[in-house]
Design a protein around this motif. Structure first.
Motif, PDB file in Angstrom:
ATOM      1  N   LEU A   1      30.213  33.685  40.906  1.00 24.60           N
ATOM      2  CA  LEU A   1      30.873  34.533  41.900  1.00 24.60           C
ATOM      3  C   LEU A   1      32.196  33.923  42.351  1.00 24.60           C
ATOM      4  O   LEU A   1      33.209  34.612  42.475  1.00 24.60           O
ATOM      5  CB  LEU A   1      29.962  34.745  43.122  1.00 24.60           C
ATOM      6  N   THR A   2      32.196  32.602  42.598  1.00 24.59           N
ATOM      7  CA  THR A   2      33.420  31.929  43.030  1.00 24.59           C
ATOM      8  C   THR A   2      34.511  32.065  41.982  1.00 24.59           C
ATOM      9  O   THR A   2      35.647  32.448  42.289  1.00 24.59           O
ATOM     10  CB  THR A   2      33.146  30.426  43.281  1.00 24.59           C
ATOM     11  N   GLU A   3      34.159  31.800  40.718  1.00 26.51           N
ATOM     12  CA  GLU A   3      35.164  31.894  39.656  1.00 26.51           C
ATOM     13  C   GLU A   3      35.684  33.302  39.485  1.00 26.51           C
ATOM     14  O   GLU A   3      36.880  33.526  39.296  1.00 26.51           O
ATOM     15  CB  GLU A   3      34.580  31.390  38.325  1.00 26.51           C
ATOM     16  N   SER A   4      34.787  34.272  39.578  1.00 29.29           N
ATOM     17  CA  SER A   4      35.187  35.662  39.402  1.00 29.29           C
ATOM     18  C   SER A   4      36.117  36.109  40.540  1.00 29.29           C
ATOM     19  O   SER A   4      37.134  36.762  40.311  1.00 29.29           O
ATOM     20  CB  SER A   4      33.927  36.521  39.324  1.00 29.29           C
TER      21      SER A   4
ATOM     22  N   ALA B   1      41.630  37.248  42.604  1.00 29.82           N
ATOM     23  CA  ALA B   1      42.718  36.941  43.534  1.00 29.82           C
ATOM     24  C   ALA B   1      43.970  36.508  42.770  1.00 29.82           C
ATOM     25  O   ALA B   1      45.084  36.923  43.094  1.00 29.82           O
ATOM     26  CB  ALA B   1      42.283  35.846  44.507  1.00 29.82           C
ATOM     27  N   ARG B   2      43.799  35.698  41.726  1.00 25.91           N
ATOM     28  CA  ARG B   2      44.941  35.230  40.940  1.00 25.91           C
ATOM     29  C   ARG B   2      45.687  36.402  40.293  1.00 25.91           C
ATOM     30  O   ARG B   2      46.917  36.484  40.348  1.00 25.91           O
ATOM     31  CB  ARG B   2      44.472  34.237  39.877  1.00 25.91           C
ATOM     32  N   GLN B   3      44.924  37.338  39.723  1.00 25.05           N
ATOM     33  CA  GLN B   3      45.553  38.514  39.112  1.00 25.05           C
ATOM     34  C   GLN B   3      46.292  39.353  40.153  1.00 25.05           C
ATOM     35  O   GLN B   3      47.397  39.832  39.899  1.00 25.05           O
ATOM     36  CB  GLN B   3      44.495  39.394  38.427  1.00 25.05           C
ATOM     37  N   LEU B   4      45.668  39.526  41.340  1.00 27.61           N
ATOM     38  CA  LEU B   4      46.313  40.315  42.399  1.00 27.61           C
ATOM     39  C   LEU B   4      47.619  39.654  42.841  1.00 27.61           C
ATOM     40  O   LEU B   4      48.655  40.313  42.979  1.00 27.61           O
ATOM     41  CB  LEU B   4      45.356  40.468  43.590  1.00 27.61           C
TER      42      LEU B   4
END
Lengths: 72, 86, 72, 86, 86, 72
Positions: D15-18, D23-26
Motif C-alpha cells: 500500500l505504501t509503495e502504491s 503521488a509521484r505521478q501526480l
C-alpha cells in the motif's frame, strides 16, 4: 488466498490510477485551455472533463470492436 | 512432454505475447490520435459525423502504419546491403 | 540453438514494430494535418509518410555519424 | 514473527509503495502542466502573478484528477454491469 | 580472477552501460527535436539548407544539454546546502 | 563497501542525467522557438534555458511543499 486477492485488487487499482493520470493529462489539455483564474473547476471545465472521459472511452471501445471484427 | 513439444509451446507463447503487445500499442496510438483529431470538443455523446470520422480515422491510421512499416523495412534492408548495419 | 535464433529474431521484430509505432505516430502528426475525409490514404498523405520515414532515418544516421566523429 | 504479522507487513508495504507511486505521478503531471501554463517565458524569478497561477493551477489540477477518476470509475462499473467487462 | 579484478570489471561494465544509455537518450532527443525543427515538410531528399539546419541543430542541442546539466547540478548543490535535500 | 557506494553514486548520476534529458527537451521547446541560425546558443537562448531550469525546479519544490502541507 486472502493475500493473493489483495495483490490482484491492488494491481487493478494501480492500472486504474495510472490510466486516470493519462486521462487527466489529456483532458486537461483539451478542456482547460484559457488562463487559470481560480483554484476550482468552473462549470464549463467540469462538463468538458466529464464528457472527455466518456467520449474517450467510447472511442476506445469502438476501436477494440472494429479491430476484433476485422480479425474475424 | 518431450523437449520438442516444450519448444513448440514456448514459441507459441512468445508469438502470442508479441502479437498482443503489438495490437495493444496500435490500439493506444489509434485512440490517442483519432480522439484528438475527431473529437476536438467532447460533447454529451459521439455525434454521427464524429462517428464517421472515427471509423475512417482508424482505417486510415492502420493504412499509415502499414505504409510506414514497409518503408522502414525497405530502408533497413537497404542500409544492411550498403554497409552491414543501420 | 533453433530456439535461441527464434528468440533473437523475435526480439528484433519487436524492436522494429515498436519503432514503427513511434514513426507512424510522428509522421501521422506531420503528414495528416487536415480533417479526415476518407478511410484511405490519399496521394499526398502517402508520399509525405514515405518521405517522412526516409528523412527521419537520414537524420538518425547523420546524428550517429556526427556523434561518433566527435568522439574520435 | 507469525504468518499473520508477515501478511500484514506485506500489505502495508504494498500500500505504501502504491500510494507513493501514485503521488509521484501526480506531482510530475502537475509540474509539467502548471509550469507550461503559468510560466510561458521563464524569467529571473517567479513573479507574484506566476506564483498565484501556480497555486491555483495545482488545486485545479487535483480537482480535475478527482473528477476524471470518478467519471472513469463510474463508467467502468457501468460497462461491467452491461456486459461483464470494459 | 581475484576479488579486486572482479570489482574493477563490474565497475567498468556499469560505467559502459550507463554511458551508452545516456548517449542513446541524447541521440533520441536530438533526432526528435531536430527532425521536427529542420524538416517540417519531408521531401524526396534532405535539401542542403535542411542539412545545414540539422548539423547546427545537433550542436545547439548538445550545447543546451550541457547548459541545462550545469544549471541543474548547481541548483541541486544549492538545495542540499540549504536544507539537506532537494 | 567501496563497490556499494560506487553503485549508489552511479544510480544517482543516472537519475540526474535522465532528468537532464527531460529538462533539456522541455526547455528547448520553450526557449528555442525560432529557426536555427547557428550551432551555438545565442545570449537569449542561453538566459532562457538557465531560467527555465531554475523556475521549473521552483515549481517542483512548491508542488511538493503544497502537497505535504495538505497531508498534515
Amino acid at each position: 488466498a486472502e493475500l493473493r486477492s489483495f495483490i490482484t485488487n491492488e494491481q487493478q487499482r494501480t492500472r486504474i490510477q495510472s490510466q486516470t493520470h493519462n486521462l487527466t493529462d489529456m483532458c486537461w489539455k483539451k478542456c482547460v485551455t484559457g488562463p487559470i483564474k481560480s483554484g476550482t473547476l468552473d462549470k464549463g471545465d467540469s462538463t468538458c472533463l466529464a464528457n472527455c472521459v466518456e467520449r474517450f472511452l467510447d472511442v476506445n471501445i469502438a476501436t477494440m470492436k472494429h479491430l476484433s471484427n476485422m480479425r474475424q | 512432454m518431450d523437449s520438442e513439444s516444450v519448444k513448440r509451446a514456448i514459441i507459441k507463447q512468445v508469438l502470442t505475447e508479441s502479437n498482443m503487445a503489438n495490437a495493444r500499442q496500435l490500439i493506444e496510438k489509434i485512440n490517442d490520435n483519432c480522439f484528438d483529431k475527431c473529437i476536438p470538443k467532447p460533447g454529451s455523446s459521439v455525434s454521427s459525423s464524429e462517428q464517421t470520422c472515427i471509423t475512417q480515422c482508424m482505417e486510415k491510421y492502420m493504412a499509415a502504419w502499414n505504409q510506414v512499416n514497409s518503408a522502414y523495412l525497405r530502408r533497413i534492408q537497404q542500409e544492411v546491403g550498403n554497409n552491414g548495419g543501420l
